[in-house]
Scaffold this motif. Structure first.
Motif, short mmCIF file in Angstrom:
data_model
loop_
_atom_site.label_atom_id
_atom_site.label_comp_id
_atom_site.label_asym_id
_atom_site.label_seq_id
_atom_site.Cartn_x
_atom_site.Cartn_y
_atom_site.Cartn_z
N LEU A 1 8.43 44.49 20.10
CA LEU A 1 8.34 43.07 20.44
C LEU A 1 9.62 42.32 20.10
O LEU A 1 10.05 41.43 20.84
N ILE A 2 10.25 42.68 18.98
CA ILE A 2 11.50 42.02 18.60
C ILE A 2 12.62 42.39 19.58
O ILE A 2 13.42 41.54 19.97
N LEU A 3 12.67 43.67 19.99
CA LEU A 3 13.67 44.08 20.98
C LEU A 3 13.47 43.34 22.30
O LEU A 3 14.43 42.97 22.98
N THR A 4 12.21 43.10 22.67
CA THR A 4 11.91 42.35 23.89
C THR A 4 12.37 40.90 23.74
O THR A 4 12.95 40.32 24.68
N SER A 5 12.11 40.30 22.58
CA SER A 5 12.56 38.92 22.33
C SER A 5 14.08 38.83 22.38
O SER A 5 14.64 37.87 22.94
N MET A 6 14.74 39.84 21.84
CA MET A 6 16.21 39.85 21.85
C MET A 6 16.76 40.01 23.27
O MET A 6 17.82 39.47 23.59
N SER A 7 16.03 40.75 24.12
CA SER A 7 16.48 40.90 25.51
C SER A 7 16.41 39.55 26.23
O SER A 7 17.26 39.24 27.07
N TYR A 8 15.39 38.75 25.92
CA TYR A 8 15.31 37.40 26.51
C TYR A 8 16.46 36.54 26.01
O TYR A 8 17.05 35.76 26.77
N ASP A 9 16.79 36.67 24.73
CA ASP A 9 17.92 35.93 24.16
C ASP A 9 19.21 36.27 24.89
O ASP A 9 20.00 35.38 25.24
N ARG A 10 19.43 37.56 25.17
CA ARG A 10 20.63 37.98 25.91
C ARG A 10 20.60 37.48 27.35
O ARG A 10 21.63 37.13 27.92
N TYR A 11 19.40 37.45 27.94
CA TYR A 11 19.26 36.95 29.31
C TYR A 11 19.67 35.48 29.38
O TYR A 11 20.41 35.08 30.28
N VAL A 12 19.17 34.69 28.44
CA VAL A 12 19.52 33.26 28.43
C VAL A 12 21.02 33.08 28.18
O VAL A 12 21.67 32.24 28.81
#
Length: 244
Positions: free
Chosen positions: A46-57
């Protein structure tokens, strides 16, 4: 923190078995080990998924990054990752505590893996296995799909950048996270998606050891390699060794 707990829930017992040849473990200890392992594994995803959204933004909406990724968003994302993971692990711990182990008490693994426990129990595990499949879809497949979707958007945005230097700079900001994602998901996907025809207990244990021990050990190195002070210290060490 997730990496530390993730490794500490399994490796100390493995090292104890290697050192003392005492491979016994009590059921409460086994349940506790499974609880911490399941919780931190899900939290990692879940944290890796959250970080992927951070990189997307950061790549796709750079001008709005600090407006979107502020404490009102990333703190609930982090807290919910831990909360969901803990509730999920407590549910599985309850399932394990109700199992009966009459015919065999030998776990064919180096830690209390859920599949290994289901394999030796005399209880009917069909309903639990269905729940486990649903849990894998919700807490593994869906986050992985979201991570991949984020990177599709990131790659599309990077390709629109005119200069090669700009594309390299944008992509380099994602390399640490992308490397961690590949290191974590690679062994897990191969372990759980390989055909049954090449099923091997020894191979499963080696793959499990990769994502239990090797990946958490590599993660700090992956992230610190983007730290300028760390890279500078490495270069200085290399110069000193060459001089000596």
């Amino acid at each position: 923190m997730a990496d530390v707990i993730y490794s500490s829930s399994t490796l100390p017992k493995l090292l104890s078995i290697i050192a003392t040849q005492d491979n016994q473990i009590t059921l409460p200890t086994c349940i506790t080990q499974a609880c911490f392992f399941i919780a931190t594994a899900a939290c990692e995803i879940l944290i890796l998924t959250s970080m992927s959204y951070d990189r997307y933004v950061a790549i796709c909406r750079p001008l709005n990054y600090y407006m979107i990724m502020n404490s009102r968003l990333y703190l609930p994302m982090s807290a919910s990752s831990w909360a969901i993971s803990i509730v999920n692990s407590l549910m599985y711990s309850c399932f394990i505590s109700t199992l009966s182990f009459c015919s065999s008490h030998t776990i064919d693994h180096f830690f209390c893996d859920l599949n290994a426990l289901y394999a030796i129990t005399t209880s009917d595990t069909r309903s639990r296995e269905i729940i486990m499949i649903i849990g894998d879809i919700v807490l593994a497949f869906v986050p992985f799909s979201l991570t991949m979707a984020s990177y599709v958007g990131i790659i599309c945005s990077i390709l629109k950048i005119n200069s090669a230097e700009g594309r390299f700079k944008a992509f380099s900001s994602c390399t640490s996270h992308l490397t961690t994602v590949m290191l974590f998901y690679g062994p897990v996907l191969f372990l759980y998606m390989k055909p049954k025809s090449i099923d091997s207990k020894t191979q499963d244990k080696i793959l499990s050891l990769l994502y239990v021990a090797v990946v958490p050990m590599l993660n700090p190195f992956v992230y610190t390699l983007r730290n300028k002070e760390f890279l500078g210290a490495l270069r200085n060490m290399a110069r000193i060794k060459i001089t000596i």
